[in-house]
Design a protein around this motif. Structure first.
Motif, PDB file in Angstrom:
ATOM      1  N   ASP A   1       2.703  82.073  48.200  1.00 27.97           N
ATOM      2  CA  ASP A   1       2.680  80.688  48.425  1.00 27.97           C
ATOM      3  C   ASP A   1       3.615  79.704  47.402  1.00 27.97           C
ATOM      4  N   GLY A   2       3.090  78.468  47.486  1.00 28.15           N
ATOM      5  CA  GLY A   2       3.960  77.548  46.718  1.00 28.15           C
ATOM      6  C   GLY A   2       3.828  77.852  44.959  1.00 28.15           C
ATOM      7  N   THR A   3       2.521  78.295  44.659  1.00 23.57           N
ATOM      8  CA  THR A   3       2.502  78.733  43.118  1.00 23.57           C
ATOM      9  C   THR A   3       3.424  79.791  42.702  1.00 23.57           C
ATOM     10  N   ASP A   4       3.311  80.849  43.640  1.00 25.98           N
ATOM     11  CA  ASP A   4       4.339  82.029  43.409  1.00 25.98           C
ATOM     12  C   ASP A   4       5.657  81.544  43.405  1.00 25.98           C
ATOM     13  N   THR A   5       6.160  80.655  43.987  1.00 26.80           N
ATOM     14  CA  THR A   5       7.392  80.091  44.353  1.00 26.80           C
ATOM     15  C   THR A   5       7.677  79.316  43.096  1.00 26.80           C
ATOM     16  N   GLU A   6       6.800  78.672  42.272  1.00 26.00           N
ATOM     17  CA  GLU A   6       7.027  77.900  41.198  1.00 26.00           C
ATOM     18  C   GLU A   6       7.055  78.803  39.979  1.00 26.00           C
ATOM     19  N   GLU A   7       6.175  79.741  39.743  1.00 25.11           N
ATOM     20  CA  GLU A   7       6.326  80.818  38.942  1.00 25.11           C
ATOM     21  C   GLU A   7       7.619  81.532  38.675  1.00 25.11           C
ATOM     22  N   ILE A   8       8.103  82.115  40.039  1.00 25.11           N
ATOM     23  CA  ILE A   8       9.330  82.607  40.178  1.00 25.11           C
ATOM     24  C   ILE A   8      10.632  81.706  39.672  1.00 25.11           C
ATOM     25  N   ASP A   9      10.610  80.632  40.308  1.00 22.65           N
ATOM     26  CA  ASP A   9      11.595  79.690  39.876  1.00 22.65           C
ATOM     27  C   ASP A   9      11.796  79.509  38.390  1.00 22.65           C
ATOM     28  N   ALA A  10      10.630  79.321  37.746  1.00 19.46           N
ATOM     29  CA  ALA A  10      10.478  79.180  36.275  1.00 19.46           C
ATOM     30  C   ALA A  10      11.089  80.347  35.657  1.00 19.46           C
ATOM     31  N   TYR A  11      10.757  81.479  35.855  1.00 19.73           N
ATOM     32  CA  TYR A  11      11.434  82.621  35.405  1.00 19.73           C
ATOM     33  C   TYR A  11      12.662  82.812  35.425  1.00 19.73           C
ATOM     34  N   LEU A  12      13.316  82.592  36.821  1.00 18.14           N
ATOM     35  CA  LEU A  12      14.931  82.550  37.013  1.00 18.14           C
ATOM     36  C   LEU A  12      15.519  81.570  36.478  1.00 18.14           C
ATOM     37  N   SER A  13      14.836  80.363  36.348  1.00 12.55           N
ATOM     38  CA  SER A  13      15.911  79.160  35.754  1.00 12.55           C
ATOM     39  C   SER A  13      16.286  79.367  34.405  1.00 12.55           C
ATOM     40  N   LYS A  14      15.658  80.381  33.625  1.00 13.13           N
ATOM     41  CA  LYS A  14      15.936  80.763  32.322  1.00 13.13           C
ATOM     42  C   LYS A  14      17.117  81.821  32.115  1.00 13.13           C
ATOM     43  N   LYS A  15      17.694  82.183  33.490  1.00 11.08           N
ATOM     44  CA  LYS A  15      18.732  83.128  33.396  1.00 11.08           C
ATOM     45  C   LYS A  15      20.088  82.494  33.327  1.00 11.08           C
ATOM     46  N   ASP A  16      20.014  81.279  33.976  1.00 12.87           N
ATOM     47  CA  ASP A  16      21.195  80.451  34.258  1.00 12.87           C
ATOM     48  C   ASP A  16      22.151  80.247  33.086  1.00 12.87           C
ATOM     49  N   THR A  17      23.245  81.017  33.345  1.00 13.54           N
ATOM     50  CA  THR A  17      24.182  81.018  32.146  1.00 13.54           C
ATOM     51  C   THR A  17      25.615  80.545  32.766  1.00 13.54           C
ATOM     52  N   GLU A  18      25.688  79.667  33.836  1.00 11.56           N
ATOM     53  CA  GLU A  18      26.789  79.381  34.643  1.00 11.56           C
ATOM     54  C   GLU A  18      27.593  78.716  33.594  1.00 11.56           C
ATOM     55  N   THR A  19      27.118  77.710  32.893  1.00 12.32           N
ATOM     56  CA  THR A  19      27.942  76.825  32.105  1.00 12.32           C
ATOM     57  C   THR A  19      29.202  77.488  31.313  1.00 12.32           C
ATOM     58  N   SER A  20      28.952  78.645  30.825  1.00 16.72           N
ATOM     59  CA  SER A  20      29.737  79.150  29.818  1.00 16.72           C
ATOM     60  C   SER A  20      31.054  79.941  30.442  1.00 16.72           C
ATOM     61  N   SER A  21      31.323  79.932  31.835  1.00 19.96           N
ATOM     62  CA  SER A  21      32.306  80.616  32.373  1.00 19.96           C
ATOM     63  C   SER A  21      33.558  79.753  32.265  1.00 19.96           C
ATOM     64  N   ASP A  22      34.765  80.492  31.799  1.00 26.39           N
ATOM     65  CA  ASP A  22      35.931  79.619  32.123  1.00 26.39           C
ATOM     66  C   ASP A  22      36.835  79.997  33.305  1.00 26.39           C
ATOM     67  N   VAL A  23      36.069  80.546  34.324  1.00 30.09           N
ATOM     68  CA  VAL A  23      37.119  80.807  35.384  1.00 30.09           C
ATOM     69  C   VAL A  23      36.328  80.000  36.612  1.00 30.09           C
ATOM     70  N   LYS A  24      35.505  79.224  36.453  1.00 31.97           N
ATOM     71  CA  LYS A  24      34.384  78.464  37.208  1.00 31.97           C
ATOM     72  C   LYS A  24      35.633  77.453  38.426  1.00 31.97           C
ATOM     73  N   GLY A  25      35.484  77.570  39.487  1.00 28.55           N
ATOM     74  CA  GLY A  25      36.054  77.226  40.445  1.00 28.55           C
ATOM     75  C   GLY A  25      37.442  77.409  40.599  1.00 28.55           C
ATOM     76  N   ALA A  26      37.938  78.650  39.826  1.00 32.44           N
ATOM     77  CA  ALA A  26      39.384  78.781  39.745  1.00 32.44           C
ATOM     78  C   ALA A  26      39.960  79.134  41.186  1.00 32.44           C
ATOM     79  N   ALA A  27      39.044  79.444  42.178  1.00 33.33           N
ATOM     80  CA  ALA A  27      39.422  79.641  43.710  1.00 33.33           C
ATOM     81  C   ALA A  27      38.715  78.894  44.644  1.00 33.33           C
ATOM     82  N   LYS A  28      38.594  77.465  44.308  1.00 31.75           N
ATOM     83  CA  LYS A  28      37.771  76.767  44.944  1.00 31.75           C
ATOM     84  C   LYS A  28      38.476  76.657  46.370  1.00 31.75           C
TER      85      LYS A  28
END
Ligand code: GP9
Ligand code: MN
Length: 402
Positions: free
Chosen positions: A1-28
């Motif tokens: 249900d919604g509670t599960d989704t929130e808990e999982i979302d919170a856990y996964l959001s800690k993983k986001d490391t997107e900002t540090s890549s230097d090829v981001k958008g290189a093949a847009k």
């Protein structure tokens, strides 16, 4: 249900490391050509049998590509379909059966759906019957616009072997279809010839078989070599048709081809003894990301198929907010956690391998004290459990972007 989704979302959001890549958008905006290499394990790369390279084309391609030598498959019983599922959804497979067969009515927010929001057309190509692994149904769920399967190809006794159309005619016959697709496209190609028990007609053998006591192991290298030839011709065709420059290529092995029962013969070919830690190392599969015009680079980070979607989205410059409920992180991100989790609870970190209830030093493959591995246990179980919740609770009903 919604509670599960929130808990999982919170856990996964800690993983986001997107900002540090230097090829981001290189093949847009480029076409994405994904090639699933049937049963292809990493040890074939650079390997020679009888003085001949097993993968001459891939060996050359790697020099001009991003190459990830520490990339693992994470499939379970769903084999090829698990690899497809993991990559399109950045979720783990189920521990039993195939998600393609068990959960085709779920709501997903898969790579084809994400890319379609960016104006892409999505198609899959495969020389087997369309019902196999329930692809005909599941591809619709995942957002593919078109599935080119056996019925779309000219398949004869002469041009097939084992499960279906041989890889060379498969790619040859696919090119005219590819030329007709609206661009940009996401096109997935599933090769087939390098499938257990690795059968091949004599005229398709470009290298001799290996010489062990196991025919399966001996033949494996010749069928891999055949697929390598098919890839070479495919790339040449794409260049000729003007489809190469505007595309990026992601080639990956879907899962192992040589199972544990052949470890002794495989060890003979590779000149090593395959203990449980090395058996985990055998689950490495090639990952080659080729972006025409970009220089080659070897990236040593430890990762797995679950990391491919965020990696691809990053390269294509798709905003990470589209990467809904993703259990992977971009392999280009510099500060990502180096870790891969397998469906059976085994895992690999930058330093350790945990398998069969034993902790190993990754460098030496020697047993080490269990407490080196215990700090990871709860996270590993949490992660697999959360992914199962997403699939079995059909949680993308609540959270998928539409
Ligand atoms: C069959 C192909 C191979 O269509 O996906 O199946 P596998 O046994 O590797 O899952
Ligand atoms: Mn397969």
């Amino acid at each position: 249900d919604g509670t599960d989704t929130e808990e999982i979302d919170a856990y996964l959001s800690k993983k986001d490391t997107e900002t540090s890549s230097d090829v981001k958008g290189a093949a847009k905006g480029k076409n994405l050509i994904l090639i699933s290499l049937e049963s292809t394990q990493q040890f074939v790369i650079g390997k020679e049998i009888g003085g001949k390279e097993v993968t001459p084309f891939l060996n050359d391609l790697i020099k001009e590509s991003f190459y990830f030598p520490n990339f693992y498959h994470q499939t379970a019983q769903g084999k090829t379909s698990d690899a497809e599922f993991i990559i399109d959804n950045s979720l783990y497979p189920l521990s039993g059966g195939s998600v393609f067969v068990r959960r085709p009515d779920n709501e997903f927010y898969a790579l084809p759906e994400i890319l379609k929001e960016k104006g892409y057309y999505a198609a899959s190509f495969h020389g087997n019957d369309r019902e196999f692994w329930n692809r005909e149904v599941m591809y619709k769920t995942l957002g593919y616009d078109r599935y080119f399967s056996k019925r779309d190809f000219n398949v004869t006794e002469q041009n097939s072997v084992n499960y279906g159309l041989k890889d060379i005619p498969f790619f040859q016959q696919s090119v005219p279809y590819l030329e007709e697709l609206p661009q940009p496209f996401y096109a997935k190609f599933l090769t087939l010839t390098n499938h257990f028990p690795f059968l091949l007609n004599d005229e398709d053998k470009y290298i001799p078989e290996a010489e062990t006591e196991e025919g399966v192991v001996n033949r494996y290298f010749t069928t891999v070599r055949y697929t390598d030839e098919a890839l070479k011709q495919f790339f040449a065709d794409l260049k000729e048709k003007g489809l190469y420059e505007n595309s990026i290529f992601v080639l990956y092995g879907d899962h192992y081809g040589i199972s544990k029962s052949y470890s002794e013969a495989l060890g003979n070919v590779l000149n090593e003894e395959i203990n449980p830690s090395r058996h985990v190392a055998m689950q490495k599969v090639p990952l080659i990301i080729h972006v025409p015009g970009m220089e080659g680079k070897k990236i040593d980070t430890v990762g797995g198929q679950i990391d491919l979607r965020p990696t691809i989205l990053s390269l294509l410059g798709v905003d990470p907010e589209y990467n809904t409920l993703s259990f992977g992180t971009s392999l280009f991100a510099k500060d990502r956690e180096e870790r891969v989790i397998f469906r059976d609870g085994s895992f690999v970190t930058d330093k350790y391998v945990y398998t069969e209830n034993t902790c190993y030093d990754k460098k030496t493959d020697e047993k080490v004290k269990r407490n080196k591995c215990t700090p990871y246990f709860s996270e590993v179980q949490k992660e697999l459990g959360y992914s199962d919740k997403v699939i079995l609770g059909d949680l993308l009903r609540f959270t998928g972007k539409k």
